[in-house]
Write a protein that holds these residues in place. Structure first.
Motif, PDB file in Angstrom:
ATOM      1  N   GLY A   1      11.128   0.877  -3.473  1.00  0.00           N
ATOM      2  CA  GLY A   1      12.228   0.434  -4.321  1.00  0.00           C
ATOM      3  C   GLY A   1      11.810  -0.391  -5.517  1.00  0.00           C
ATOM      4  N   TYR A   2      10.563  -0.795  -5.572  1.00  0.00           N
ATOM      5  CA  TYR A   2      10.083  -1.529  -6.736  1.00  0.00           C
ATOM      6  C   TYR A   2       8.562  -1.414  -6.794  1.00  0.00           C
ATOM      7  CZ  TYR A   2       8.941  -5.473  -3.590  1.00  0.00           C
ATOM      8  OH  TYR A   2       8.430  -6.255  -2.606  1.00  0.00           O
ATOM      9  N   LEU A   3       7.988  -2.018  -7.830  1.00  0.00           N
ATOM     10  CA  LEU A   3       6.551  -1.845  -8.054  1.00  0.00           C
ATOM     11  C   LEU A   3       5.850  -3.207  -8.122  1.00  0.00           C
ATOM     12  CD1 LEU A   3       6.932   0.882 -10.829  1.00  0.00           C
ATOM     13  CD2 LEU A   3       5.941   1.269  -8.560  1.00  0.00           C
ATOM     14  N   PRO A   4       5.541  -3.787  -6.966  1.00  0.00           N
ATOM     15  CA  PRO A   4       4.804  -5.053  -6.994  1.00  0.00           C
ATOM     16  C   PRO A   4       3.401  -4.836  -7.567  1.00  0.00           C
ATOM     17  CG  PRO A   4       4.907  -4.186  -4.765  1.00  0.00           C
ATOM     18  CD  PRO A   4       5.761  -3.295  -5.617  1.00  0.00           C
TER      19      PRO A   4
ATOM     20  N   MET B   1       0.835  -1.207   0.000  1.00  0.00           N
ATOM     21  CA  MET B   1       0.000   0.000   0.000  1.00  0.00           C
ATOM     22  C   MET B   1       0.872   1.262   0.000  1.00  0.00           C
ATOM     23  SD  MET B   1      -3.381  -0.148   0.132  1.00  0.00           S
ATOM     24  CE  MET B   1      -4.003   1.182   1.159  1.00  0.00           C
ATOM     25  N   LEU B   2       0.502   2.195  -0.834  1.00  0.00           N
ATOM     26  CA  LEU B   2       1.231   3.464  -0.848  1.00  0.00           C
ATOM     27  C   LEU B   2       0.845   4.296   0.363  1.00  0.00           C
ATOM     28  CD1 LEU B   2       0.697   4.352  -4.619  1.00  0.00           C
ATOM     29  CD2 LEU B   2       2.813   3.539  -3.571  1.00  0.00           C
ATOM     30  N   THR B   3       1.765   5.121   0.812  1.00  0.00           N
ATOM     31  CA  THR B   3       1.442   6.006   1.929  1.00  0.00           C
ATOM     32  C   THR B   3       0.513   7.124   1.433  1.00  0.00           C
ATOM     33  OG1 THR B   3       3.317   7.429   1.472  1.00  0.00           O
ATOM     34  CG2 THR B   3       3.686   5.619   3.031  1.00  0.00           C
ATOM     35  N   LYS B   4      -0.130   7.746   2.415  1.00  0.00           N
ATOM     36  CA  LYS B   4      -1.031   8.861   2.083  1.00  0.00           C
ATOM     37  C   LYS B   4      -0.251   9.965   1.352  1.00  0.00           C
ATOM     38  CE  LYS B   4      -4.352  11.818   4.536  1.00  0.00           C
ATOM     39  NZ  LYS B   4      -3.764  13.104   4.847  1.00  0.00           N
ATOM     40  N   LYS B   5       0.958  10.199   1.823  1.00  0.00           N
ATOM     41  CA  LYS B   5       1.792  11.252   1.223  1.00  0.00           C
ATOM     42  C   LYS B   5       2.070  10.959  -0.258  1.00  0.00           C
ATOM     43  CE  LYS B   5       6.274  13.450   2.025  1.00  0.00           C
ATOM     44  NZ  LYS B   5       7.551  13.344   2.708  1.00  0.00           N
ATOM     45  N   THR B   6       2.387   9.720  -0.541  1.00  0.00           N
ATOM     46  CA  THR B   6       2.673   9.347  -1.930  1.00  0.00           C
ATOM     47  C   THR B   6       1.417   9.444  -2.788  1.00  0.00           C
ATOM     48  OG1 THR B   6       4.498   7.900  -1.282  1.00  0.00           O
ATOM     49  CG2 THR B   6       3.498   7.466  -3.413  1.00  0.00           C
ATOM     50  N   ARG B   7       0.315   8.961  -2.248  1.00  0.00           N
ATOM     51  CA  ARG B   7      -0.943   9.030  -3.017  1.00  0.00           C
ATOM     52  C   ARG B   7      -1.286  10.495  -3.321  1.00  0.00           C
ATOM     53  NH1 ARG B   7      -4.328   4.523  -2.900  1.00  0.00           N
ATOM     54  NH2 ARG B   7      -6.143   5.873  -3.030  1.00  0.00           N
ATOM     55  N   GLU B   8      -1.138  11.341  -2.327  1.00  0.00           N
ATOM     56  CA  GLU B   8      -1.455  12.763  -2.534  1.00  0.00           C
ATOM     57  C   GLU B   8      -0.511  13.395  -3.554  1.00  0.00           C
ATOM     58  OE1 GLU B   8      -1.387  14.397   1.392  1.00  0.00           O
ATOM     59  OE2 GLU B   8      -3.434  13.715   1.841  1.00  0.00           O
TER      60      GLU B   8
ATOM     61  N   VAL C   1       0.975  -2.480  -5.869  1.00  0.00           N
ATOM     62  CA  VAL C   1       1.240  -1.048  -6.049  1.00  0.00           C
ATOM     63  C   VAL C   1       0.820  -0.604  -7.450  1.00  0.00           C
ATOM     64  CG1 VAL C   1       3.066   0.704  -6.186  1.00  0.00           C
ATOM     65  CG2 VAL C   1       3.060  -0.949  -4.315  1.00  0.00           C
ATOM     66  N   GLN C   2       1.106  -1.439  -8.434  1.00  0.00           N
ATOM     67  CA  GLN C   2       0.676  -1.102  -9.807  1.00  0.00           C
ATOM     68  C   GLN C   2      -0.846  -0.949  -9.855  1.00  0.00           C
ATOM     69  OE1 GLN C   2       2.358  -3.540 -12.987  1.00  0.00           O
ATOM     70  NE2 GLN C   2       4.088  -4.057 -11.667  1.00  0.00           N
ATOM     71  N   ASN C   3      -1.544  -1.844  -9.176  1.00  0.00           N
ATOM     72  CA  ASN C   3      -3.014  -1.757  -9.164  1.00  0.00           C
ATOM     73  C   ASN C   3      -3.478  -0.468  -8.483  1.00  0.00           C
ATOM     74  OD1 ASN C   3      -3.093  -4.204 -10.401  1.00  0.00           O
ATOM     75  ND2 ASN C   3      -3.542  -5.384  -8.548  1.00  0.00           N
ATOM     76  N   GLU C   4      -2.773  -0.122  -7.427  1.00  0.00           N
ATOM     77  CA  GLU C   4      -3.145   1.084  -6.698  1.00  0.00           C
ATOM     78  C   GLU C   4      -2.922   2.330  -7.569  1.00  0.00           C
ATOM     79  OE1 GLU C   4      -1.460   0.993  -2.801  1.00  0.00           O
ATOM     80  OE2 GLU C   4      -2.379   2.905  -2.266  1.00  0.00           O
ATOM     81  N   VAL C   5      -1.805   2.346  -8.274  1.00  0.00           N
ATOM     82  CA  VAL C   5      -1.537   3.474  -9.182  1.00  0.00           C
ATOM     83  C   VAL C   5      -2.603   3.511 -10.271  1.00  0.00           C
ATOM     84  CG1 VAL C   5       0.080   4.411 -10.893  1.00  0.00           C
ATOM     85  CG2 VAL C   5       0.939   3.536  -8.710  1.00  0.00           C
ATOM     86  N   ALA C   6      -2.949   2.347 -10.809  1.00  0.00           N
ATOM     87  CA  ALA C   6      -3.998   2.288 -11.840  1.00  0.00           C
ATOM     88  C   ALA C   6      -5.295   2.882 -11.295  1.00  0.00           C
ATOM     89  CB  ALA C   6      -4.213   0.850 -12.294  1.00  0.00           C
ATOM     90  N   GLY C   7      -5.587   2.588 -10.039  1.00  0.00           N
ATOM     91  CA  GLY C   7      -6.796   3.137  -9.412  1.00  0.00           C
ATOM     92  C   GLY C   7      -6.755   4.654  -9.344  1.00  0.00           C
ATOM     93  N   LEU C   8      -5.599   5.204  -9.030  1.00  0.00           N
ATOM     94  CA  LEU C   8      -5.462   6.661  -8.936  1.00  0.00           C
ATOM     95  C   LEU C   8      -5.634   7.331 -10.300  1.00  0.00           C
ATOM     96  CD1 LEU C   8      -2.424   6.905  -6.483  1.00  0.00           C
ATOM     97  CD2 LEU C   8      -4.809   7.469  -5.989  1.00  0.00           C
ATOM     98  N   PHE C   9      -5.325   6.578 -11.353  1.00  0.00           N
ATOM     99  CA  PHE C   9      -5.461   7.119 -12.710  1.00  0.00           C
ATOM    100  C   PHE C   9      -6.755   6.677 -13.377  1.00  0.00           C
ATOM    101  CE2 PHE C   9      -1.065   8.008 -12.023  1.00  0.00           C
ATOM    102  CZ  PHE C   9      -0.748   9.061 -12.864  1.00  0.00           C
TER     103      PHE C   9
ATOM    104  N   ILE D   1       7.570   8.050  -8.434  1.00  0.00           N
ATOM    105  CA  ILE D   1       7.255   8.405  -7.039  1.00  0.00           C
ATOM    106  C   ILE D   1       6.843   7.161  -6.262  1.00  0.00           C
ATOM    107  CG2 ILE D   1       5.582   9.640  -5.594  1.00  0.00           C
ATOM    108  CD1 ILE D   1       5.605  11.881  -7.666  1.00  0.00           C
ATOM    109  N   ALA D   2       6.010   6.338  -6.883  1.00  0.00           N
ATOM    110  CA  ALA D   2       5.552   5.116  -6.211  1.00  0.00           C
ATOM    111  C   ALA D   2       6.725   4.170  -5.964  1.00  0.00           C
ATOM    112  CB  ALA D   2       4.475   4.430  -7.054  1.00  0.00           C
ATOM    113  N   GLN D   3       7.592   4.048  -6.969  1.00  0.00           N
ATOM    114  CA  GLN D   3       8.732   3.135  -6.828  1.00  0.00           C
ATOM    115  C   GLN D   3       9.702   3.604  -5.747  1.00  0.00           C
ATOM    116  OE1 GLN D   3      10.698   0.584 -10.011  1.00  0.00           O
ATOM    117  NE2 GLN D   3      12.020   2.352 -10.043  1.00  0.00           N
TER     118      GLN D   3
END
Ligand code: FES
Length: 171
Positions: free
Chosen positions: A36-39, A1-8, A42-50, A30-32
């Protein structure tokens, strides 16, 4: 899970582009930077943000060799294997690095220090054969340079993220 700071930070970044999906690559940096990497989570979470299909995110992550789906070493050794470097011995350079580090191309050393990544042209053909050690362009590299280069790399803090949240907020 990304931190709130990263999501913002990712949501803020999206506002800087006419099309928010144009912010995908910097957002992935930023997510990586967070772990240090993008499991895939995290990719799914980024997709959700977009609000895009996770497969689109995965296509970007797997296309660029600056993104990683698995943990990598503290230091990245991108060895150029394109024409100019190949003609000047990059195959041999990779072979020697593999022997020295006891890994195959694409692998990480058992101590977690180095990941060796054969890469396409890194834009420094005049330095052939060359490699990018973290963010430092090095070349031409001779076999006798390898030990020194690895020792110097170990003294550095490791591969930096090209985009940091703090820099993004200042922009
Ligand atoms: S071919 Fe190696 S940097 Fe361009």
């Amino acid at each position: 899970m990304l931190t709130k700071k990263t999501r913002e930070a990712i949501l803020e970044l999206q506002k800087k582009y006419p099309e928010k999906r144009s912010a995908l690559i910097p957002a992935l940096h930023i997510a990586q930077a967070e772990i240090g990497y993008l499991p895939s989570e995290v990719q799914n979470e980024v997709a959700g943000l977009f609000a895009i299909d996770p497969n689109e995110v995965n296509a970007v992550v797997t296309f660029y060799d600056m993104f990683f789906e698995k943990p990598v070493g503290k230091h990245l050794l991108h060895v150029c294997k394109n024409l100019s470097c190949m003609l000047r011995g990059s195959d041999h350079l990779v072979e020697r690095l593999c022997q020295r580090l006891q890994i195959a191309p694409g692998e990480t050393t058992s101590d977690g220090e180095f990941t060796l990544i054969p890469s396409e042209c890194l834009g420094a053909c005049d330095k052939a054969p060359m490699m990018l050690i973290d963010d430092k362009v090095v070349g031409p590299i001779f076999e006798s340079d390898i030990e020194h280069l690895l020792e110097e790399a170990k003294k550095s803090p490791g591969h930096p993220s090209p985009i940091k949240i703090e820099e993004d907020n200042d922009a």
